[in-house]
Design an enzyme around this catalytic site. Structure first.
Site, PDB file in Angstrom:
ATOM      1  N   CYS A  34      -9.403   9.900 -14.487  1.00  0.00           N
ATOM      2  CA  CYS A  34      -8.604   8.707 -14.782  1.00  0.00           C
ATOM      3  C   CYS A  34      -8.047   8.780 -16.193  1.00  0.00           C
ATOM      4  CB  CYS A  34      -9.430   7.428 -14.604  1.00  0.00           C
ATOM      5  SG  CYS A  34     -10.767   7.243 -15.789  1.00  0.00           S
ATOM      6  N   CYS A 104     -17.160   2.118 -15.250  1.00  0.00           N
ATOM      7  CA  CYS A 104     -16.461   2.226 -16.533  1.00  0.00           C
ATOM      8  C   CYS A 104     -17.435   2.054 -17.703  1.00  0.00           C
ATOM      9  CB  CYS A 104     -15.346   1.199 -16.622  1.00  0.00           C
ATOM     10  SG  CYS A 104     -14.167   1.318 -15.262  1.00  0.00           S
TER      11      CYS A 104
HETATM   12  S1  FES Z   1     -10.901   3.358 -14.673  1.00  0.00           S
HETATM   13 FE1  FES Z   1     -12.007   5.161 -15.220  1.00  0.00          FE
HETATM   14  S2  FES Z   1     -13.448   4.455 -16.688  1.00  0.00           S
HETATM   15 FE2  FES Z   1     -12.332   2.647 -16.170  1.00  0.00          FE
END
Ligand code: FES
Length: 146
Positions: A34, A104
């Site tokens: 991400c 997260c």
């Molecule tokens: S979307 Fe990957 S750590 Fe928050």
């Protein structure tokens, strides 16, 4: 996705943002999938108390809010206690995180662990946290079970 007021507050007004130039320990963790990255720098005094922490997080709102919260939680703690702060504790202090965003908070807890171990290693002491998966550039917290 519904975020609590505390999450929104820490996202909009993150505490302890920045870098401590003469840091005693540095932790960098990230997730190439991400793109979220967290760097945390810490100051530790002679009796192992965390006297200052600053972070930079390039990432989602939950990653920023949890990074901000862990710097507040850990300040004044002994490193032996701070290294045990769990992602659930960070989420609880924020009055909860949506389930899909729980992972997260791993960046925040792992970043602090890496920084504490960095401090210990620099002083020839045994690390407390050991291997941290998100310090590995191939780690993907989205694949973790929550
Ligand atoms: S979307 Fe990957 S750590 Fe928050």
């Amino acid at each position: 996705m519904i975020y609590t007021e505390k999450v929104m507050d820490h996202f909009n007004n993150p505490r302890n943002v920045g870098v401590i130039e003469d840091a005693d320990g540095v932790g960098e963790v990230g997730n190439p999938t991400c793109g979220d990255i967290m760097k945390i720098t810490i100051k530790v005094d002679d009796d192992d108390t965390l006297t200052d922490l600053k972070f930079q997080t390039l990432g989602c709102g939950a990653a920023i809010a949890t990074s901000s919260m862990i710097t507040e939680l850990a300040k004044g703690m002994k490193i032996q206690d701070a290294v045990r702060i769990s992602k659930q504790e960070v989420a609880d202090e924020l009055d909860g995180l949506p389930a899909p965003k729980m992972h997260c908070s791993v960046l925040a807890t792992d970043g602090l662990k890496v920084a504490i171990d960095d401090y210990l290693k620099k002083h020839g002491r045994e690390p407390l946290a050991g291997e941290i998966k998100s310090a590995d550039p191939n780690f993907d917290p989205h694949a973790e079970e929550d």
